[in-house]
Enzyme design. Structure first.
Site, PDB file in Angstrom:
ATOM      1  N   GLU A 116      40.640  35.356  45.268  1.00 28.18           N
ATOM      2  CA  GLU A 116      40.868  36.582  44.879  1.00 28.18           C
ATOM      3  C   GLU A 116      39.325  37.526  45.280  1.00 28.18           C
ATOM      4  O   GLU A 116      39.051  38.327  44.674  1.00 28.18           O
ATOM      5  CB  GLU A 116      41.011  37.087  43.190  1.00 28.18           C
ATOM      6  N   HIS A 139      38.351  38.790  36.374  1.00 32.38           N
ATOM      7  CA  HIS A 139      39.803  38.660  36.479  1.00 32.38           C
ATOM      8  C   HIS A 139      40.175  37.327  35.437  1.00 32.38           C
ATOM      9  O   HIS A 139      39.564  36.194  35.750  1.00 32.38           O
ATOM     10  CB  HIS A 139      40.227  38.336  37.779  1.00 32.38           C
ATOM     11  N   HIS A 141      43.601  35.890  32.483  1.00 32.50           N
ATOM     12  CA  HIS A 141      44.870  35.817  32.239  1.00 32.50           C
ATOM     13  C   HIS A 141      45.048  35.705  30.630  1.00 32.50           C
ATOM     14  O   HIS A 141      45.641  34.947  30.202  1.00 32.50           O
ATOM     15  CB  HIS A 141      45.751  34.673  32.822  1.00 32.50           C
TER      16      HIS A 141
HETATM   17  O1  2HA Z   1      41.986  31.981  40.692  1.00 34.12           O
HETATM   18  O2  2HA Z   1      43.729  33.537  38.732  1.00 34.12           O
HETATM   19  O3  2HA Z   1      44.966  35.111  40.535  1.00 34.12           O
HETATM   20  C1  2HA Z   1      43.367  31.809  40.237  1.00 34.12           C
HETATM   21  C2  2HA Z   1      43.733  33.083  39.819  1.00 34.12           C
HETATM   22  C3  2HA Z   1      44.384  33.942  40.910  1.00 34.12           C
HETATM   23 ZN    ZN Z   2      44.998  35.264  38.101  1.00 38.56          ZN
END
Ligand code: 2HA
Ligand code: ZN
Length: 274
Positions: A116, A139, A141
């Protein structure tokens, strides 16, 4: 020269990634962080004239030429960063051409920066233009926020409003609201450009059915920002299927921004005329 394993930016990257892993946000190789470093910070630990490798970036990052970053590696697991920083992290400098990353330390065993990288560098460019003190792009999740993107309208105004309603201090922590992108192919320049476009106005950009990007001055602040959005999404997911009897009203949110002296907030996301 001091030992880079004792550098605060390396230690803090290890602690932050471990913390995020423990929260269940960064399964397998999920998530990535880039952290802008000052040259003096890097020079205390590394010979900045010794480039280990050059790695093409595949996009133009000219405004970041000469800037240093510590970045998580592609395919690396957040759970492993603290135990083995030299394999899972790298310190890079963007070369004068704006299209090459010069590796100064890390990515041992032939690794490279996160897939990313475009979204990270483009977001840094956008955030630095909005706030010269911005240093972190993160970033991850987060579970409930991701879940929310399956059941909630993805309209930015509606999503921000719902999140603001979920915890009293939400409007204080992210008065700029959240930007939202529809599902897009990750790891591409296109999602990088779309994220950076949103980052002009928002420090939080939700990637529907994928995760979130956050930006801030420090790792702690950026983590806290995402943590607050995720907490709000968790309350939403715990209550969305139940009749809602009470909520934080828009007039209450106005009282909050006044109390905390928040000058700039997305007043247009409130429903004041209803
Ligand atoms: O690096 O989260 O979006 C792994 C991720 C890709
Ligand atoms: Zn990701």
């Amino acid at each position: 020269m001091k030992d880079i394993l004792s550098a605060p930016f390396v230690v803090e990257m290890g602690k932050t990634t471990a913390n995020m892993y423990r929260l269940g946000w960064d399964e397998r190789n999920g998530g990535n962080i880039s952290y802008l470093l000052h040259e003096e910070e890097v020079a205390a630990y590394l010979d900045i004239h010794k480039v280990l490798r050059e790695i093409p970036t595949g996009f133009n990052a000219l405004p970041l030429a000469g800037r240093y970053f510590i970045v998580t590696g592609t395919g690396k697991y957040f759970k492993n960063v603290e135990g083995d920083p030299a394999t899972n992290l790298g310190v890079i400098r963007i070369k004068e051409d704006g299209a090459t990353a010069q590796l100064l330390w890390g990515f041992q065993g032939g690794g490279k920066f996160t897939s990313e990288f475009p979204a990270h560098m483009m977001s840094h460019m956008a955030r630095l233009a909005a706030d010269p003190e911005n240093r972190v792009v993160m970033h991850t999740h987060p579970t409930h926020l991701l879940a929310m993107t399956y059941v909630h309208d993805l309209d930015e105004s509606k999503m921000t409003h719902t999140l603001w309603e979920m915890c009293t201090e939400c409007i204080v922590v992210f008065p700029d609201g959240v930007g939202v992108l529809p599902w897009m192919l990750c790891g591409t320049n296109a999602i990088g450009e779309a994220t950076a476009e949103k980052m002009k106005d928002f420090r939080v950009v939700v990637w529907a059915q994928h995760g979130v990007y956050g930006a801030g001055k420090t790792l702690d602040e950026t983590f806290g920002l995402i943590e607050t959005v995720e907490k709000a999404a968790q309350i939403y997911m715990l209550t969305a299927h139940l009749p809602r009897l009470n909520t934080i009203k828009d007039e209450d949110m106005l009282k909050l921004v006044e109390l905390f002296g928040i000058k700039k907030y997305r007043r247009d996301f409130l429903h004041l005329d209803q």
